[in-house]
Design a protein around this motif. Sequence first.
Motif, mmCIF file in Angstrom:
data_model
loop_
_atom_site.group_PDB
_atom_site.id
_atom_site.type_symbol
_atom_site.label_atom_id
_atom_site.label_comp_id
_atom_site.label_asym_id
_atom_site.label_seq_id
_atom_site.Cartn_x
_atom_site.Cartn_y
_atom_site.Cartn_z
ATOM 1 N N ALA A 67 -24.157 57.528 -56.902
ATOM 2 C CA ALA A 67 -24.394 58.943 -56.620
ATOM 3 C C ALA A 67 -24.959 59.667 -57.844
ATOM 4 O O ALA A 67 -25.822 60.544 -57.709
ATOM 5 N N LEU A 68 -24.471 59.314 -59.027
ATOM 6 C CA LEU A 68 -24.977 59.949 -60.241
ATOM 7 C C LEU A 68 -26.437 59.583 -60.507
ATOM 8 O O LEU A 68 -27.195 60.387 -61.052
ATOM 9 N N ALA A 69 -26.820 58.375 -60.110
ATOM 10 C CA ALA A 69 -28.188 57.919 -60.350
ATOM 11 C C ALA A 69 -29.163 58.383 -59.274
ATOM 12 O O ALA A 69 -30.375 58.332 -59.477
ATOM 13 N N ASP A 70 -28.654 58.857 -58.144
ATOM 14 C CA ASP A 70 -29.507 59.261 -57.041
ATOM 15 C C ASP A 70 -30.138 60.627 -57.340
ATOM 16 O O ASP A 70 -29.448 61.543 -57.779
ATOM 17 N N PRO A 71 -31.427 60.799 -57.087
ATOM 18 C CA PRO A 71 -32.083 62.073 -57.451
ATOM 19 C C PRO A 71 -31.941 63.178 -56.408
ATOM 20 O O PRO A 71 -32.390 64.306 -56.654
ATOM 21 N N PRO A 73 -31.180 66.330 -54.599
ATOM 22 C CA PRO A 73 -30.510 67.567 -55.054
ATOM 23 C C PRO A 73 -29.316 67.964 -54.193
ATOM 24 O O PRO A 73 -28.479 68.752 -54.644
ATOM 25 N N LEU A 74 -29.216 67.439 -52.981
ATOM 26 C CA LEU A 74 -28.058 67.757 -52.140
ATOM 27 C C LEU A 74 -26.756 67.195 -52.715
ATOM 28 O O LEU A 74 -25.670 67.622 -52.314
ATOM 29 N N LEU A 75 -26.871 66.276 -53.662
ATOM 30 C CA LEU A 75 -25.680 65.714 -54.310
ATOM 31 C C LEU A 75 -25.395 66.370 -55.656
ATOM 32 O O LEU A 75 -24.494 65.944 -56.374
ATOM 33 N N ASP A 76 -26.129 67.422 -55.991
ATOM 34 C CA ASP A 76 -25.956 68.073 -57.294
ATOM 35 C C ASP A 76 -24.549 68.628 -57.484
ATOM 36 O O ASP A 76 -23.976 68.527 -58.574
ATOM 37 N N GLU A 77 -23.988 69.263 -56.450
ATOM 38 C CA GLU A 77 -22.654 69.859 -56.587
ATOM 39 C C GLU A 77 -21.606 68.775 -56.855
ATOM 40 O O GLU A 77 -20.694 68.978 -57.662
ATOM 41 N N TYR A 78 -21.734 67.654 -56.169
ATOM 42 C CA TYR A 78 -20.817 66.540 -56.408
ATOM 43 C C TYR A 78 -20.978 66.011 -57.836
ATOM 44 O O TYR A 78 -19.981 65.795 -58.548
ATOM 45 N N ARG A 79 -22.206 65.797 -58.256
ATOM 46 C CA ARG A 79 -22.436 65.274 -59.606
ATOM 47 C C ARG A 79 -21.876 66.225 -60.662
ATOM 48 O O ARG A 79 -21.298 65.793 -61.662
ATOM 49 N N ALA A 80 -22.011 67.524 -60.434
ATOM 50 C CA ALA A 80 -21.487 68.504 -61.386
ATOM 51 C C ALA A 80 -19.971 68.409 -61.490
ATOM 52 O O ALA A 80 -19.401 68.555 -62.582
ATOM 53 N N ALA A 81 -19.305 68.148 -60.365
ATOM 54 C CA ALA A 81 -17.845 68.033 -60.381
ATOM 55 C C ALA A 81 -17.392 66.831 -61.204
ATOM 56 O O ALA A 81 -16.385 66.890 -61.919
ATOM 57 N N VAL A 82 -18.131 65.733 -61.115
ATOM 58 C CA VAL A 82 -17.797 64.542 -61.911
ATOM 59 C C VAL A 82 -18.109 64.786 -63.383
ATOM 60 O O VAL A 82 -17.302 64.467 -64.274
ATOM 61 N N GLN A 83 -19.264 65.367 -63.653
ATOM 62 C CA GLN A 83 -19.668 65.587 -65.045
ATOM 63 C C GLN A 83 -18.761 66.577 -65.753
ATOM 64 O O GLN A 83 -18.612 66.535 -66.975
ATOM 65 N N PRO A 91 -19.873 58.240 -66.933
ATOM 66 C CA PRO A 91 -18.536 58.746 -66.590
ATOM 67 C C PRO A 91 -17.434 57.797 -67.033
ATOM 68 O O PRO A 91 -17.439 56.618 -66.685
ATOM 69 N N LYS A 92 -16.504 58.326 -67.790
ATOM 70 C CA LYS A 92 -15.313 57.556 -68.172
ATOM 71 C C LYS A 92 -14.123 57.917 -67.285
ATOM 72 O O LYS A 92 -13.190 57.127 -67.152
ATOM 73 N N PHE A 93 -14.184 59.104 -66.706
ATOM 74 C CA PHE A 93 -13.083 59.582 -65.868
ATOM 75 C C PHE A 93 -13.624 60.010 -64.506
ATOM 76 O O PHE A 93 -14.786 60.408 -64.375
ATOM 77 N N TYR A 94 -12.735 59.940 -63.531
ATOM 78 C CA TYR A 94 -13.106 60.392 -62.190
ATOM 79 C C TYR A 94 -12.121 61.455 -61.732
ATOM 80 O O TYR A 94 -10.902 61.248 -61.793
ATOM 81 N N PRO A 95 -12.616 62.603 -61.260
ATOM 82 C CA PRO A 95 -11.711 63.664 -60.804
ATOM 83 C C PRO A 95 -11.218 63.382 -59.385
ATOM 84 O O PRO A 95 -12.017 63.241 -58.457
ATOM 85 N N GLY A 96 -9.909 63.311 -59.209
ATOM 86 C CA GLY A 96 -9.354 63.266 -57.868
ATOM 87 C C GLY A 96 -9.499 64.615 -57.197
ATOM 88 O O GLY A 96 -9.960 65.596 -57.803
ATOM 89 N N SER A 97 -9.080 64.703 -55.946
ATOM 90 C CA SER A 97 -9.204 65.965 -55.207
ATOM 91 C C SER A 97 -8.577 67.156 -55.937
ATOM 92 O O SER A 97 -9.135 68.263 -55.892
ATOM 93 N N PRO A 98 -7.416 66.994 -56.628
ATOM 94 C CA PRO A 98 -6.849 68.154 -57.340
ATOM 95 C C PRO A 98 -7.793 68.748 -58.384
ATOM 96 O O PRO A 98 -7.933 69.977 -58.481
ATOM 97 N N ARG A 99 -8.458 67.886 -59.156
ATOM 98 C CA ARG A 99 -9.382 68.396 -60.167
ATOM 99 C C ARG A 99 -10.640 68.976 -59.517
ATOM 100 O O ARG A 99 -11.192 69.976 -59.995
ATOM 101 N N VAL A 100 -11.106 68.363 -58.453
ATOM 102 C CA VAL A 100 -12.260 68.901 -57.742
ATOM 103 C C VAL A 100 -11.944 70.290 -57.186
ATOM 104 O O VAL A 100 -12.720 71.237 -57.353
ATOM 105 N N LEU A 101 -10.795 70.420 -56.544
ATOM 106 C CA LEU A 101 -10.407 71.714 -55.975
ATOM 107 C C LEU A 101 -10.199 72.762 -57.067
ATOM 108 O O LEU A 101 -10.553 73.937 -56.890
#
Length: 276
Positions: A67-71, A73-83, A91-101
């Motif tokens: 997902a991070l490598a995919d260009p 733009p509809l995935l931009d919000e998701y990529r921003a949450a991970v970054q 990415p060294k860490f992954y946000p679970g739903s609590p961090r995303v929310l």
Amino acid sequence: MNYRHSFHAGNSADVVKHSVLIALVQALQIKQAPLTLIDTHAGCGLYDLGGAEAQRTGEATQGVLRALADPNPLLDEYRAAVQAVNAGPEPKFYPGSPRVLAQLLRPQDVLILNEKHPEDAQVLRAAMRDTPAAVHQRDAYELWLAMVPPRTPRGVVVVDPPYEQQDERARITATLAAAHRKWAHGVTVIWFPLKGRPAHAQWKHKLRGLGIPKFLSVEHWLYDEDQPGIYNGAGLFIVNPPYAFTQALPPLLDALRAALAPEGHEGEIASQWLGD
């Protein structure tokens, strides 16, 4: 199915779940009225992709890394949450739903998290220390019923169990029925893994029997044909999704399908009203 999240953090199911969850909450936030966000099976909140459990499966390579490598733009919000939980491009860490929310919270919104397992609850509290989240350590289904309706005019309940117990689906069905009687206009999101179509069809039939009017099913099947005895994908049931969300969902789902399709497969991801 035993789905302990630390082994699967950042896999394709997480990419779909968190992309859709972000879109759902943002659609609800078009209105300024406060939201209460409730996560009944919160897990650890933040996951180390370099840890032994995540490395043992390596599922992030077919999920978040793609997902991070995919260009698209509809995935931009998701990529921003991970970054947001990582310092560098890898990415060294992954946000679970609590961090995303927590990233989506406005000043007027409320975040309530619950994790029954003592060790995970302790890790969750540490992971959420810099957020305004309230953390509980209770039975998820008891908390679900106790917290609805919330004090704010609107809210979302996220139900994301590990499916360790044989009766998990039965408990979800029964609790959803009771919660809907208390809070008919509330938004509920239920995550599920997919192994085979016949068993999943049986559960959908039981859920249809609850008579909930606005009940959306999102299913992501990774392979063009089911692979016997293995994980074939995952999805979400969404009760009372807002109109703005449902209108924007089809192109987002197609972007996710394209980004996550295993080599040699196109995959399938679609939404359907359970009453259809």
